[in-house]
Design a protein around this motif. Structure first.
Motif, PDB file in Angstrom:
ATOM      1  N   LEU A  39       0.857  -1.175   0.000  1.00  0.00           N
ATOM      2  CA  LEU A  39       0.000   0.000   0.000  1.00  0.00           C
ATOM      3  C   LEU A  39       0.892   1.222   0.000  1.00  0.00           C
ATOM      4  O   LEU A  39       1.790   1.348   0.834  1.00  0.00           O
ATOM      5  N   TYR A  40       0.660   2.088  -0.952  1.00  0.00           N
ATOM      6  CA  TYR A  40       1.365   3.358  -1.039  1.00  0.00           C
ATOM      7  C   TYR A  40       0.338   4.467  -0.949  1.00  0.00           C
ATOM      8  O   TYR A  40      -0.732   4.372  -1.545  1.00  0.00           O
ATOM      9  N   SER A  41       0.662   5.516  -0.224  1.00  0.00           N
ATOM     10  CA  SER A  41      -0.243   6.644  -0.089  1.00  0.00           C
ATOM     11  C   SER A  41       0.491   7.938  -0.408  1.00  0.00           C
ATOM     12  O   SER A  41       1.671   8.085  -0.091  1.00  0.00           O
ATOM     13  N   ILE A  42      -0.242   8.843  -1.014  1.00  0.00           N
ATOM     14  CA  ILE A  42       0.231  10.205  -1.222  1.00  0.00           C
ATOM     15  C   ILE A  42      -0.796  11.109  -0.560  1.00  0.00           C
ATOM     16  O   ILE A  42      -1.992  11.015  -0.845  1.00  0.00           O
ATOM     17  N   ILE A  43      -0.328  11.959   0.341  1.00  0.00           N
ATOM     18  CA  ILE A  43      -1.227  12.864   1.058  1.00  0.00           C
ATOM     19  C   ILE A  43      -0.698  14.278   0.869  1.00  0.00           C
ATOM     20  O   ILE A  43       0.493  14.540   1.097  1.00  0.00           O
ATOM     21  N   TYR A  44      -1.585  15.183   0.451  1.00  0.00           N
ATOM     22  CA  TYR A  44      -1.203  16.589   0.293  1.00  0.00           C
ATOM     23  C   TYR A  44      -2.084  17.436   1.192  1.00  0.00           C
ATOM     24  O   TYR A  44      -3.307  17.315   1.177  1.00  0.00           O
ATOM     25  N   ASP A  45      -1.454  18.301   1.971  1.00  0.00           N
ATOM     26  CA  ASP A  45      -2.160  19.230   2.851  1.00  0.00           C
ATOM     27  C   ASP A  45      -1.946  20.637   2.301  1.00  0.00           C
ATOM     28  O   ASP A  45      -0.830  21.163   2.332  1.00  0.00           O
ATOM     29  N   ASP A  46      -3.007  21.238   1.786  1.00  0.00           N
ATOM     30  CA  ASP A  46      -2.902  22.561   1.172  1.00  0.00           C
ATOM     31  C   ASP A  46      -2.661  23.658   2.201  1.00  0.00           C
ATOM     32  O   ASP A  46      -2.045  24.668   1.896  1.00  0.00           O
ATOM     33  N   ASN A  47      -3.126  23.465   3.426  1.00  0.00           N
ATOM     34  CA  ASN A  47      -2.896  24.469   4.466  1.00  0.00           C
ATOM     35  C   ASN A  47      -1.416  24.568   4.822  1.00  0.00           C
ATOM     36  O   ASN A  47      -0.887  25.657   5.037  1.00  0.00           O
ATOM     37  N   GLU A  48      -0.750  23.438   4.907  1.00  0.00           N
ATOM     38  CA  GLU A  48       0.665  23.396   5.280  1.00  0.00           C
ATOM     39  C   GLU A  48       1.590  23.348   4.066  1.00  0.00           C
ATOM     40  O   GLU A  48       2.806  23.473   4.214  1.00  0.00           O
ATOM     41  N   HIS A  49       1.034  23.103   2.877  1.00  0.00           N
ATOM     42  CA  HIS A  49       1.819  22.957   1.638  1.00  0.00           C
ATOM     43  C   HIS A  49       2.862  21.862   1.795  1.00  0.00           C
ATOM     44  O   HIS A  49       4.042  22.060   1.506  1.00  0.00           O
ATOM     45  N   ILE A  50       2.416  20.715   2.267  1.00  0.00           N
ATOM     46  CA  ILE A  50       3.292  19.565   2.480  1.00  0.00           C
ATOM     47  C   ILE A  50       2.709  18.355   1.745  1.00  0.00           C
ATOM     48  O   ILE A  50       1.502  18.132   1.755  1.00  0.00           O
ATOM     49  N   GLU A  63       8.749  13.214   3.061  1.00  0.00           N
ATOM     50  CA  GLU A  63       8.011  14.459   3.242  1.00  0.00           C
ATOM     51  C   GLU A  63       8.608  15.516   2.329  1.00  0.00           C
ATOM     52  O   GLU A  63       9.827  15.727   2.337  1.00  0.00           O
ATOM     53  N   ILE A  64       7.769  16.156   1.546  1.00  0.00           N
ATOM     54  CA  ILE A  64       8.211  17.200   0.626  1.00  0.00           C
ATOM     55  C   ILE A  64       7.446  18.470   0.967  1.00  0.00           C
ATOM     56  O   ILE A  64       6.215  18.480   0.953  1.00  0.00           O
ATOM     57  N   ASN A  65       8.209  19.531   1.279  1.00  0.00           N
ATOM     58  CA  ASN A  65       7.580  20.818   1.566  1.00  0.00           C
ATOM     59  C   ASN A  65       8.132  21.860   0.593  1.00  0.00           C
ATOM     60  O   ASN A  65       8.905  21.540  -0.306  1.00  0.00           O
TER      61      ASN A  65
END
Length: 80
Positions: A39-50, A63-65
């Protein structure tokens, strides 16, 4: 963790693979289920831009910021 979603989509690929997309106003999560029980997941948080890329089987993540992206740009610029 995304508990409630505005949009959810499940896409079935070949064999036993499938991908789920969960979208809210400020977050995006994509889960890819591979045939080898990976299982691979990609999660993007627009508030934190991460952006996080998770490998559940190996229990690691990337983690990419914004700073990381800027470093990639500088490295690419130096290469020519």
């Amino acid at each position: 963790m995304i508990t409630y979603a505005d949009v959810g989509l499940k896409y079935y690929g070949f064999g036993k693979t499938y991908t789920t997309f969960i979208i809210t106003t400020d977050k995006l999560r994509v889960d890819y289920y591979a045939q080898e029980n990976n299982l691979y997941s990609i999660i993007y948080d627009d508030n934190e831009h991460i952006l996080w890329v998770l490998n559940h089987k190996d229990k690691n993540y990337l983690e990419i910021n914004e700073n990381t992206i800027e470093q990639f740009r500088e490295i690419n610029f130096m290469k020519g």
